[in-house]
Design a protein around this motif. Structure first.
Motif, mmCIF file in Angstrom:
data_model
loop_
_atom_site.group_PDB
_atom_site.id
_atom_site.type_symbol
_atom_site.label_atom_id
_atom_site.label_comp_id
_atom_site.label_asym_id
_atom_site.label_seq_id
_atom_site.Cartn_x
_atom_site.Cartn_y
_atom_site.Cartn_z
ATOM 1 N N PRO B 5 0.829 -1.211 0.000
ATOM 2 C CA PRO B 5 0.000 0.000 0.000
ATOM 3 C C PRO B 5 0.864 1.261 0.000
ATOM 4 N N CYS B 6 0.904 1.939 -1.128
ATOM 5 C CA CYS B 6 1.601 3.221 -1.182
ATOM 6 C C CYS B 6 0.724 4.240 -0.444
ATOM 7 N N PRO B 7 1.313 5.043 0.432
ATOM 8 C CA PRO B 7 0.490 6.000 1.173
ATOM 9 C C PRO B 7 -0.228 6.979 0.246
ATOM 10 N N TRP B 8 0.262 7.148 -0.962
ATOM 11 C CA TRP B 8 -0.378 8.084 -1.894
ATOM 12 C C TRP B 8 -1.224 7.358 -2.932
ATOM 13 N N CYS B 9 -0.633 6.369 -3.589
ATOM 14 C CA CYS B 9 -1.289 5.763 -4.751
ATOM 15 C C CYS B 9 -2.212 4.615 -4.378
ATOM 16 N N GLY B 10 -2.146 4.155 -3.137
ATOM 17 C CA GLY B 10 -2.946 3.000 -2.767
ATOM 18 C C GLY B 10 -2.214 1.708 -3.072
ATOM 19 N N SER B 58 10.120 2.084 -1.648
ATOM 20 C CA SER B 58 9.958 3.194 -2.574
ATOM 21 C C SER B 58 9.021 2.761 -3.686
ATOM 22 N N HIS B 59 8.076 3.625 -4.018
ATOM 23 C CA HIS B 59 7.159 3.317 -5.118
ATOM 24 C C HIS B 59 7.872 3.667 -6.427
ATOM 25 N N ALA B 60 8.858 2.839 -6.743
ATOM 26 C CA ALA B 60 9.853 3.169 -7.763
ATOM 27 C C ALA B 60 9.250 3.380 -9.151
ATOM 28 N N GLY B 62 6.089 4.144 -9.651
ATOM 29 C CA GLY B 62 4.877 4.935 -9.496
ATOM 30 C C GLY B 62 5.246 6.353 -9.128
ATOM 31 N N CYS B 63 4.828 6.777 -7.930
ATOM 32 C CA CYS B 63 5.018 8.174 -7.548
ATOM 33 C C CYS B 63 6.440 8.467 -7.070
ATOM 34 N N ARG B 64 7.284 7.442 -6.985
ATOM 35 C CA ARG B 64 8.702 7.591 -6.645
ATOM 36 C C ARG B 64 8.931 8.083 -5.220
HETATM 37 ZN ZN LIG Z 1 2.854 5.881 -4.994
#
Ligand SMILES: [Zn+2]
Lengths: 197, 96, 1003
Positions: B5-10, B58-60, B62-64
């Motif tokens: 679960p990315c805190p931003w992208c889900g 790291s959401h490498a 995705g949103c980085r």
């Molecule tokens: Zn993300």
């Protein structure tokens, strides 16, 4: 001397435009070459920054993750909590960069022209979601991904920015703009080509 | 295949992420003055537990963004997600 | 129509109007649409279909589905041949070709059958014990073992088929479309949830497809009518995806399910056309309902493996579903009521049922009552103690069981038969549940493992949950489907329980090995791997206690069937030998895949040109047109060298290298990583990530930087340009472009969030063209007449912006060759046009495009290192002799402290040096080990290795860079590179071979 008109898009070597699927999957694909693309980074909790951008582009940056906003002719895609991609008409990117740079001279932000770093593959038609789902692990059901939604994700082995620009109910919809780094465009095009033809 | 679960992208598939290993390892300041053992401890020594583990991800693709995940290394259950500048949450009944 | 001797005159779910011709072992047969290969073979009286793996014993069809251990065939021929296909799950199509495996020269006369006579010499662990020593003979043994090992042949040609893959998401996945699965899917679908319902068979219905329909009703109608109504209802729901011929083969973390859909395997080639052969579904389900049914277990008795001996449920399915009589005279051997249904259905189909041999002394269920009423003899408290028949069972011998069930007595009665239907009870198919990491509980009443608490969002319903009655299956299925949809966020009303009428079952009696009066009789437990009770006993005698070890030692459960029929029997027999309870012995791990998955499906479309992305630069087409050979650098295709007609690689590279030193060379350098770095703390940030100092670098100036990891090892290098007070453009090596950006982001986000810096990749925004050589300045002047290029105004390591060939460009005066060089950056869309203009303008100078190989030679002549070639993650800047770039006074930087660790400060570390071979024409192999003293044979003390090695046309000899222990103290020493053809003598030199004073750079 180079002829200034002799510009080449990422997929200039492929006969791609308006390719219609032959595999029974109802969709078509084209390259949207030279669309203006500008990366903007700044602090979203700095109201002055947001106001300055609004002043320069008459555009509210989208603050909710994976969304977009639009004030024609510019739209903004959310790429990260402090990062956006501004989309504008071919050739207008320099003006966008200049107006932002002038407006944002104070404070900490960055504006970078990346129009040539990416190209856009436009996938449209009823089978678009199915075609995308052959290489993309995102949930692309209309309940989960709809008009205006944005995702930075992967299709097959390419990093992409996915932006839905038209709905099922629109003529020829839905439409997805797939932003892909220039050197991955050939791979991604051949990937789609294998699926639809 | 894990979902992170990315805190931003889900939630996204683990393939979009890069795991940066154990979290909350302080980089010694005044590095010149600390001895080799302490520096080696920082560089090389990790807990590698079976069970609850505080990790950096790291959401490498995705949103980085980087963020923290508390993950059970045995069950792969994600127990908590929190931002880089946040302290680890209390997870009752679990030791880290 | 060709006669099918064992086809029943009526009934079945086959289409008698659609006959299909097929061949088996070269003989032509006919079956019908709706048949499997197994049912079609049985319809033609062919029971003997293969030979076993180890003893090459004749084997027949045992089951009727995925559990089949024996009837494995080689399908098709040529590039499309498939080994180890189960005849029981292979749908018959016109023109199907199948052959037996594991036999030579023919199925009936098989030389490997000698193994059966020698079985006493081939006990469990035979191969392990026999071929362990001496190790050097392993290569010989391996050949023998591989030939002895059987099963099918892999195709040797390229797979001509295409394979699709599809990601999917759903609220509720229902695995299995038997009564429980259909009820679950219907209940979940009615809530509006997104539902996937999948079943491995072509038709939904599961065990209902094997029903005669005579003894059961669902809601006052036939089970088949309910089945059809339910499927129709599901197909009408827009958010329900119905996937027949789809096996959920793997249950992975976080409810990720791998599923294989067979799209054309059931079609003749001509009909398959250009469709994908199979589709791999990668499904993420919020909730999973497992309705995977159960698998019948055989009884373990003497000589239980002859063709014609099959599972009772399979016999029933052949009769009812395929209208095939499994024989003319049948014996049923059972420990439970379910086999009586087979007896009844066979009798109804006209098969003479000689007797039901029942291990139980008391038999009270509804089905046995019906069997007695139908006049079928029932022998209670009896056991089959022997069987006869070579290629087909011809009879069984039965005796009375003693009370304890461990011996037999009385007269041996012989019964003639050509078919024995066997049932030892039913095992819930808990494979997927177990893969999901759910623990299994042992239920001692029926001696089965049932799902315990779920670990993932999964629930089991019906037979796979240990609930075998139809009423239970329907109720559990509906409840599970509704509950799953509710958890996934959907609303639905409880449905009324479906009334079902069915026979009631009595208890079963588990005898894990049926006694025989013959102590040496073989009782097979794992049919595919020929594991007998004796093998299991031997393993226990030899001290194996863990079932996991017994499995590996005896290979029980390790075949392509993964022991679907044999595992619980094996477990119980081992428990018995150990004197332990079954749950105490544990159960072996169920692993994915449930049934074999083709490599093609796993690879999907990631094959051929789509195996990995191929990245090209904006000038890529030019390189192709000019006949460049390409080199892979990461995913990039970089021009390696440009051979002219008749040139060898060496000749081409020599020509390119000379041109760059003598006139002007042009290189496509677009792949260089480029990172835009901006913010008030940008300079401070660079001070921390590079070893040298950046604060004082002037705007418009460039500096070379070296990046370390925090352990002090060299990570990357490149030239960084200052574009403004707070604005830099960093370049990285081609291969590290992405990882350096990630590295910078990592430090900014996790360690130094107080630094105000933004990094943006612009690698692909620019085409980068590098020109170098004595005529480089003249060439640039020709295409950029407005730029001032004199050394005084445009010195080395500086930048100018201006028009190049009519395009706004950023030009850096930098050099990676030691010659005067310019790096021209233009927006990628203009790259090709500017390149073309330079090529045209350079014609008078004989401009020469050079590739990466010439670039490597040119930089190696100058002793310039390449991160990732000279360094390998264990090399510090001091090791490379680059102390000059380490600034000790500017404060902390990444890796600084590590350069003083006792290990990194050692004097005897490997250090960068040059090597000259004694024979100047000898070019060392990169990677060659270097030794001081050559011995007769390895091992030798290896003191270093060659990192770069080329022929230098400018020096007229070979040159090499190497990392050598204490290398800098060895200048002039003679060392050796030991090679298969003898050692090569080398002399240690300085790593700078050409123009050490750097005069050409400013010339
Ligand atoms: Zn993300």
């Amino acid at each position: 001397m180079a002829e200034p008109g002799k510009i080449r898009s990422a997929l200039a070597h492929c006969a791609i435009d308006g390719v219609v699927a032959k595999s029974g999957l109802d969709a078509s694909i084209s390259e949207q070459a030279f669309v203006g693309k500008v990366v903007l980074r700044g602090n979203p909790s700095d109201s002055e920054f947001l106001a300055t951008v609004r002043g320069a582009l008459e555009l509210d940056l989208p603050l909710a993750p994976n969304t977009s906003s639009e004030t024609p002719p510019v739209s903004a895609l959310w790429l990260g909590p402090d990062e956006w991609m501004l989309i504008c008409a071919p050739g207008s990117e320099a003006a966008v960069v200049d107006s932002l740079n002038a407006a944002l001279a104070e404070g900490h932000s960055t504006v970078v022209d990346v129009s040539d770093a990416y190209t856009v593959l436009r996938l449209s038609g009823p089978a678009s979601r199915t075609i995308l789902a052959k290489g993309c692990a995102l949930d692309l059901h209309p309940r989960a991904f709809a008009f205006g939604d944005v995702a930075r994700t992967m299709i097959a082995k390419a990093d992409v920015i996915l932006h839905q620009t038209a709905d099922e109910t629109d003529d020829g919809g839905p439409v997805f703009d797939v932003y892909v780094a220039r050197s991955f465009a050939d791979y991604l095009w051949r990937w789609f080509d294998k699926i639809i033809n | 295949m894990l979902r992170i679960p990315c805190p931003w992208c889900g939630e996204r598939d683990v393939g979009e992420f890069h795991c940066g290993g154990e979290a909350h390892i302080a980089r010694p300041s005044g590095a010149d003055t600390i001895d080799d053992d302490a520096w080696a401890e920082y560089l090389f020594m990790r807990q590698n537990p079976k069970g609850s583990h505080h990790e950096r991800w790291s959401h490498a693709h995705g949103c980085r963004r980087w963020f923290h995940v508390v993950r059970d290394t045995d069950s792969d259950q994600v127990l908590a997600v929190y931002l880089m500048n946040e302290a680890p949450p209390d997870l009752p009944g679990r030791s880290s | 129509m060709k006669r099918q001797r064992f086809r029943l005159p009526s009934g079945g779910r086959i289409d008698r109007g659609d006959a299909r011709a097929f061949s088996f072992n070269g003989r032509r047969y006919y079956g019908f649409s709706g048949d499997t290969l197994a049912s079609a073979l049985l319809a033609n009286g062919v029971h003997f279909v293969g030979r076993s793996f180890k003893y090459h014993r004749p084997r027949g069809v045992l089951g009727s589905g995925a559990e089949e251990p024996n009837a494995l065939v080689q399908l098709g021929a040529g590039a499309r041949t498939d080994p180890n296909m189960r005849a029981t799950t292979t749908e018959l199509f016109d023109g199907l070709r199948a052959a037996s495996q594991n036999c030579w020269p023919t199925l009936r006369f098989d030389i490997g059958g000698i193994n059966d006579r020698l079985s006493g010499l081939l006990p469990a662990g035979f191969y392990y014990k026999t071929f362990m020593q001496p190790a050097r003979l392993w290569k010989l043994y391996e050949k023998f073992i591989r030939r002895a090992a059987g099963l099918g042949r892999a195709p040797t040609e390229r797979d001509p088929d295409r394979y699709d893959q599809q990601y999917a998401h759903c609220d509720v996945l229902v695995v299995g479309a038997g009564p429980a699965g259909l009820a679950a899917a219907l209940a979940a679908g009615r809530t509006g949830a997104r539902v996937f319902v999948v079943d491995e068979q072509a038709e939904f219905g599961g065990t209902m497809l094997a029903e005669s329909g005579r003894h059961i009703r669902i809601r006052d109608t036939s089970p088949d009518a309910w089945r059809e109504d339910t499927i129709a209802a599901l197909e009408d729901m827009s958010d329900v995806t119905v996937l027949p011929r789809t096996t959920a083969f793997g249950y992975y973390t976080h409810n990720f399910i791998g599923m294989l859909e067979r799209l054309t395997d059931h079609l003749p080639r001509a009909e398959a056309g250009n469709q994908a052969r199979q589709r791999l579904w990668k499904l993420r389900a919020k909730e999973v309902v497992l309705a995977t049914g159960s698998i019948e277990r055989p009884l373990v008795f003497a000589e239980n493996d002859r063709p014609g001996i099959l599972l009772a449920g399979a016999a029933r399915e052949f009769v009812n579903r395929y209208a095939v009589a499994p024989g003319t005279r049948a014996v049923v051997f059972t420990n439970n009521d379910s086999a009586y249904a087979a007896a009844l259905d066979m009798a109804a189909a006209g098969v003479a049922v000689e007797a039901v041999i029942d291990l139980r002394t008391e038999v009270e269920g509804d089905l046995p009552r019906l069997a007695r009423e139908a006049g079928i003899p029932v022998l209670q408290g009896y056991a089959v103690v022997a069987t006869s028949g070579r290629h087909r069972v011809t009879g069984v011998t039965v005796m009375r069981l003693n009370d304890a069930g461990d011996g037999v007595s009385g007269t041996a009665r012989k019964l003639r038969c050509d078919c024995v239907a066997v049932s030892g009870g039913w095992n819930p198919a808990v494979h997927l549940f177990s893969q999901s990491r759910g623990k299994l509980n042992f239920q001692s009443e029926m001696n089965i493992f049932v799902p315990g608490e779920s670990v993932q969002a999964a629930r089991s319903a019906g037979a796979c949950n240990g609930s075998f009655s139809l009423a239970e299956c329907l109720k559990e299925g509906a409840d599970a489907g509704l509950a799953a949809a509710r958890v996934a966020g959907f609303e639905g009303a409880d449905a009324a329980t479906l009334a079902a009428i069915e026979p009631a079952d009595g208890p079963q009696r588990s005898l894990w090995r049926v006694p025989s009066e013959r102590k040496d009789a073989r009782m097979f437990v794992d049919f595919q791997n020929d594991v007998t009770t004796k093998d299991l006993d031997l393993a226990v005698r030899e001290g194996y206690r863990s079932i996991e070890h017994v499995k590996r030692y005896t290979t029980t459960g390790m075949g392509t069937d993964q022991g679907k029929t044999g595992n619980v029997n094996a477990l119980a027999i081992v428990a018995g030998s150990l004197g332990a309870e079954i749950p105490a012995v544990g159960v072996t791990t169920f692993r994915a895949p449930y049934t074999p998955v083709t490599f093609g499906a796993i690879a999907g479309r990631h094959v051929g040109g789509l195996f990995d992305p191929v990245r090209g630069t904006p000038m890529h087409e030019w390189h192709v047109q000019c006949g460049a050979k390409f080199e892979d650098v990461g995913q990039w295709k970089r021009a390696w060298y440009y051979p002219r007609e008749g040139e060898t690689m060496r000749q081409a590279v020599d020509r390119e290298v000379r041109a760059a030193r003598e006139s002007v060379g042009i290189l496509d350098y677009s792949t260089l990583g480029k990172i835009d770095i901006r913010g008030p703390d940008a300079a401070a940030f660079l001070n921390r990530v590079y070893t040298n100092a950046w604060t004082k670098l002037g705007v418009g100036r460039c500096r070379y930087g070296l990046m370390l990891r925090d352990d002090g090892m060299v990570m990357d290098d490149g030239v960084t340009l200052r574009l403004g007070e707070n604005h830099f453009l960093m370049t990285t090596t081609t291969g590290n472009a992405a990882s350096v950006l990630s590295w910078l982001e990592e430090w900014l986000q996790t360690e130094w969030p107080e630094l105000q810096v933004y990094c943006t990749s612009v690698t692909e925004q620019y085409a980068t063209i590098s020109i170098c050589g004595p005529n480089a300045r003249a060439l640039l002047g020709a295409v950029a007449p407005e730029m001032r290029l004199g050394g005084d105004v445009f010195p080395h390591m500086s930048m100018q912006e201006g028009m190049v060939a009519g395009v706004a460009a950023r030009v850096l005066r930098v050099s990676f060759t030691g010659e005067i060089g310019f790096e021209i950056n233009v927006p990628a869309r203009h790259g090709r046009a500017v390149w073309d203009a330079l090529i045209e303008a350079g014609a008078p100078h004989g401009i020469t495009s050079y590739g990466t190989e010439a670039m490597h030679v040119l930089r190696a002549e100058k002793g310039f290192v390449i991160a990732g070639q000279e360094s390998d993650g264990t090399v510090t800047p001091i090791d490379l002799g680059m102390d000059w770039i380490v600034n000790w006074t500017k404060g902390d930087f990444i890796g600084r402290r590590s350069l003083n660790r006792s290990d990194t400060a050692r004097e005897d570390r490997k250090q960068l040096v040059g090597l000259f071979t004694a024979d100047p024409q000898t070019v060392l192999d990169e990677g060659s080990q270097i030794v001081e003293r050559v011995s007769e044979a390895p091992p030798m003390d290896m003191i270093g290795h060659v990192t770069s090695s080329y022929y230098s046309p400018n020096l007229g000899r070979s040159i090499a860079l190497a990392m050598i222990r204490s290398g800098r103290g060895r200048l002039g020493e003679t060392l050796y590179a030991p090679m298969p053809d003898g050692p090569i003598e080398v002399t240690v030199t300085s790593p700078v071979f050409f123009d050490p004073e750097g005069t050409r750079l400013n010339g």
